[in-house]
Design an enzyme around this catalytic site. Structure first.
Site, PDB file in Angstrom:
ATOM      1  CE1 TYR A  66      16.834  35.878  77.771  1.00  0.00           C
ATOM      2  CE2 TYR A  66      16.833  33.688  78.759  1.00  0.00           C
ATOM      3  CZ  TYR A  66      17.515  34.753  78.195  1.00  0.00           C
ATOM      4  OH  TYR A  66      18.880  34.685  78.055  1.00  0.00           O
ATOM      5  CB  SER A 103      25.269  29.995  78.543  1.00  0.00           C
ATOM      6  OG  SER A 103      25.323  31.400  78.581  1.00  0.00           O
ATOM      7  CD  GLN A 135      28.237  31.427  75.156  1.00  0.00           C
ATOM      8  OE1 GLN A 135      27.611  31.269  76.188  1.00  0.00           O
ATOM      9  NE2 GLN A 135      28.538  32.626  74.693  1.00  0.00           N
ATOM     10  CE1 TYR A 154      26.915  35.676  73.840  1.00  0.00           C
ATOM     11  CE2 TYR A 154      26.210  35.128  76.058  1.00  0.00           C
ATOM     12  CZ  TYR A 154      25.952  35.229  74.708  1.00  0.00           C
ATOM     13  OH  TYR A 154      24.720  34.877  74.224  1.00  0.00           O
ATOM     14  CB  THR A 161      28.721  33.506  71.344  1.00  0.00           C
ATOM     15  OG1 THR A 161      28.416  32.180  71.760  1.00  0.00           O
ATOM     16  CG2 THR A 161      27.518  34.123  70.679  1.00  0.00           C
ATOM     17  NE  ARG A 209      17.095  38.569  72.344  1.00  0.00           N
ATOM     18  CZ  ARG A 209      18.193  38.208  73.002  1.00  0.00           C
ATOM     19  NH1 ARG A 209      18.130  37.879  74.277  1.00  0.00           N
ATOM     20  NH2 ARG A 209      19.348  38.172  72.389  1.00  0.00           N
ATOM     21  CE  LYS A 258      25.384  29.429  69.755  1.00  0.00           C
ATOM     22  NZ  LYS A 258      24.674  30.665  70.030  1.00  0.00           N
ATOM     23  CG  HIS A 278      22.197  34.445  69.541  1.00  0.00           C
ATOM     24  ND1 HIS A 278      23.519  34.606  69.852  1.00  0.00           N
ATOM     25  CD2 HIS A 278      21.558  34.375  70.736  1.00  0.00           C
ATOM     26  CE1 HIS A 278      23.667  34.652  71.168  1.00  0.00           C
ATOM     27  NE2 HIS A 278      22.489  34.501  71.729  1.00  0.00           N
ATOM     28  NE  ARG A 284      17.609  34.450  72.739  1.00  0.00           N
ATOM     29  CZ  ARG A 284      16.569  34.487  73.578  1.00  0.00           C
ATOM     30  NH1 ARG A 284      15.402  34.014  73.181  1.00  0.00           N
ATOM     31  NH2 ARG A 284      16.706  34.972  74.782  1.00  0.00           N
TER      32      ARG A 284
HETATM   33  C1  LIG Z   1      16.690  31.679  75.945  1.00  0.00           C
HETATM   34  C2  LIG Z   1      17.927  31.638  75.111  1.00  0.00           C
HETATM   35  C3  LIG Z   1      19.138  32.040  75.656  1.00  0.00           C
HETATM   36  C4  LIG Z   1      20.296  31.952  74.898  1.00  0.00           C
HETATM   37  N1  LIG Z   1      21.503  32.269  75.475  1.00  0.00           N
HETATM   38  C5  LIG Z   1      22.639  32.094  74.766  1.00  0.00           C
HETATM   39  C6  LIG Z   1      23.900  32.288  75.382  1.00  0.00           C
HETATM   40  O1  LIG Z   1      23.994  32.566  76.575  1.00  0.00           O
HETATM   41  N2  LIG Z   1      24.997  32.134  74.617  1.00  0.00           N
HETATM   42  C7  LIG Z   1      24.936  31.808  73.280  1.00  0.00           C
HETATM   43  O2  LIG Z   1      25.956  31.691  72.612  1.00  0.00           O
HETATM   44  N3  LIG Z   1      23.740  31.592  72.693  1.00  0.00           N
HETATM   45  C8  LIG Z   1      22.607  31.712  73.394  1.00  0.00           C
HETATM   46  N4  LIG Z   1      21.413  31.447  72.811  1.00  0.00           N
HETATM   47  C9  LIG Z   1      21.380  30.978  71.417  1.00  0.00           C
HETATM   48  C10 LIG Z   1      21.492  29.453  71.364  1.00  0.00           C
HETATM   49  O3  LIG Z   1      22.778  29.034  71.700  1.00  0.00           O
HETATM   50  C11 LIG Z   1      21.181  28.916  69.962  1.00  0.00           C
HETATM   51  O4  LIG Z   1      21.964  29.611  69.024  1.00  0.00           O
HETATM   52  C12 LIG Z   1      19.715  29.048  69.581  1.00  0.00           C
HETATM   53  O5  LIG Z   1      18.890  28.774  70.689  1.00  0.00           O
HETATM   54  C13 LIG Z   1      19.394  28.098  68.471  1.00  0.00           C
HETATM   55  O6  LIG Z   1      18.092  28.253  68.046  1.00  0.00           O
HETATM   56  P1  LIG Z   1      16.868  27.322  68.524  1.00  0.00           P
HETATM   57  O7  LIG Z   1      16.497  27.801  69.882  1.00  0.00           O
HETATM   58  O8  LIG Z   1      15.839  27.617  67.501  1.00  0.00           O
HETATM   59  O9  LIG Z   1      17.358  25.901  68.534  1.00  0.00           O
HETATM   60  C14 LIG Z   1      20.229  31.513  73.546  1.00  0.00           C
HETATM   61  C15 LIG Z   1      19.014  31.100  73.021  1.00  0.00           C
HETATM   62  C16 LIG Z   1      17.873  31.149  73.779  1.00  0.00           C
HETATM   63  C17 LIG Z   1      16.573  30.666  73.182  1.00  0.00           C
END
Ligand SMILES: Cc1cc2nc3c(=O)[nH]c(=O)nc-3n(C[C@H](O)[C@H](O)[C@H](O)COP(=O)(O)O)c2cc1C
Length: 388
Positions: A25, A107, A128, A130, A156, A165, A252, A276, A279
């Site tokens: 994940y 989050s 953060q 949503y 976000t 994914r 964001k 993100h 993702r």
């Molecule tokens: C497993 C996972 C869950 C995430 N969940 C959120 C989230 O709940 N809210 C959000 O704004 N971004 C979420 N993100 C994005 C992160 O805030 C961030 O933008 C991202 O991880 C940055 O990239 P990096 O993992 O390469 O550092 C998530 C990222 C990952 C890897």
């Protein structure tokens, strides 16, 4: 005890110690994962200018993000379900961030609730949000963040609908884990994780369960989560959220100069150039490539932060030298957490700090605020010569 010198070391341990569906994940991007990969490989294309015979004493990585002091310009990014990577994950990560002197962002989709994290830390953290269809939920959760003394709201904007994914679908990602044969075989090797989880009561989405009528168990929650993100989110709603929050606001998921201008118009205190972590929109530019053009448009008018792809202190230095005032790590801290809990997050921060400090020195700089394009060798046309 293994010797940890890199984020990759923590990632290897994370893979060994955490159930496969939660490791996957974290370690996946959407569709072909092109943007996910380029987030890291594009950092490698930027080279550093070595300078010599500069007095390197008295170095400092201390800086500020939205006016708050930080030991280095690196915050922990909001990561959903962090409490599934390790029992009480959000609390542990927040504690490690607090001890290190960097911001922690919780989050909306965390396992530990806003109140849980507030009770277990003393430095204000960031929350953060949503945007959800349920406006009462938004109003209430903003109030809860205020009550918990959160010192910034990160909204976000790049997840009105979920990027696909593949691994999550193939693994049957679920909270709790379903007792299928592959899952049970996997869990048989993850005894540390099971031991931790068996001792905590925090095993569901703590900001949501018990805070929305009709949501009392996980099966109805998963239906709720799929239907609850607001596909109608627009700039007018962002203005309303800003009004409700009435405090430092960070937007964001900005990857385009036009959106950066809109963020400025609604009065954001900072924007995060982010895809993100690869993702959401596969095929979008890596954040480090998108940063330059966004700096050209709004760099002198709003504080610009960056995330996506940071795996080392050298990456932090490159983002700061390209103009960002702050950066965030997502997977880099999650790997630490999955590997060794709070000590692992502390280790991830230490590794990144040491790399940042040493690189700064070898580039002939003693203060993070003096970093700039003069420290970098950026390929011609790094941002790309794209036709719209
Ligand atoms: C497993 C996972 C869950 C995430 N969940 C959120 C989230 O709940 N809210 C959000 O704004 N971004 C979420 N993100 C994005 C992160 O805030 C961030 O933008 C991202 O991880 C940055 O990239 P990096 O993992 O390469 O550092 C998530 C990222 C990952 C890897």
């Amino acid at each position: 005890m293994p010797i940890i010198t890199t984020i990759q070391d923590l990632k290897d341990l994370h893979r060994r110690r955490t159930p496969r569906m939660f490791y996957d994940y974290a370690e996946s991007g959407s569709w072909t994962e092109t943007t996910f990969r380029e987030n890291t490989t594009d950092f490698e294309k930027i080279r550093l200018r070595q300078r010599v015979a500069v007095d390197m004493t008295g170095r400092s990585t201390a800086s500020q993000m939205i006016g708050q002091d930080v030991a280095m310009p690196v915050a922990l990014a909001p990561v959903g379900s962090t409490g599934m990577q390790h029992a009480d994950g959000e609390i542990l990560a927040a504690k490690a961030a607090e001890k290190f002197g960097v911001p922690f962002t919780l989050s909306t989709m965390s396992i530990c609730s806003i109140e849980d994290v507030a009770e277990n830390t003393s430095t204000p953290f960031w929350f953060q949000l949503y945007a959800m269809r349920d406006k009462t939920f938004i109003k209430n959760i903003i109030q809860r963040a205020k009550d918990a003394k959160c010192s910034a709201l990160v909204v976000t904007l790049d997840l009105q609908i979920l990027g696909q994914r593949h691994k999550d679908l193939k693994n049957g990602l679920s909270i709790p884990i379903k007792p299928t044969l592959p899952n049970l075989l996997d869990l048989a090797t993850k005894w540390r994780w099971i031991a931790g989880m068996s001792k905590t009561k925090r095993r569901q989405f703590g900001n949501i369960v018990g805070h929305i009528d009709g949501i009392s168990d996980l099966s109805s929650l998963s239906v709720w989560a799929a239907e609850s993100f607001d596909p109608k989110l627009n700039w007018e709603e962002v203005k309303e959220i800003k009004k409700m929050w009435d405090g430092p606001l960070i937007l964001k998921g900005i990857l385009d100069g036009e959106d950066a201008k809109k963020a400025l118009d609604v009065g954001a205190d900072a924007i995060i150039v982010s895809n993100h972590g690869g993702r959401q929109l596969d095929g979008a530019l890596s954040s480090i490539r998108a940063l330059g053009p966004i700096m050209d448009v709004v760099g002198d008018k709003v504080e610009v932060h960056l995330d996506s792809g940071i795996r080392s202190g050298q990456d932090v230095l490159k983002a700061i030298a390209m103009g960002a005032k702050g950066t965030y790590i997502g997977r880099a801290f999650v790997h630490g957490l999955g590997a060794m809990g709070e000590a692992g997050v502390a280790k991830a921060l230490e590794v990144i700090h040491k790399e940042l400090d040493t690189t700064m020195a070898l580039c002939g700089e003693t203060n993070v605020s003096d970093l700039g394009r003069h420290n970098l060798l950026v390929p011609h046309d790094f941002a790309g010569n794209w036709q719209e």
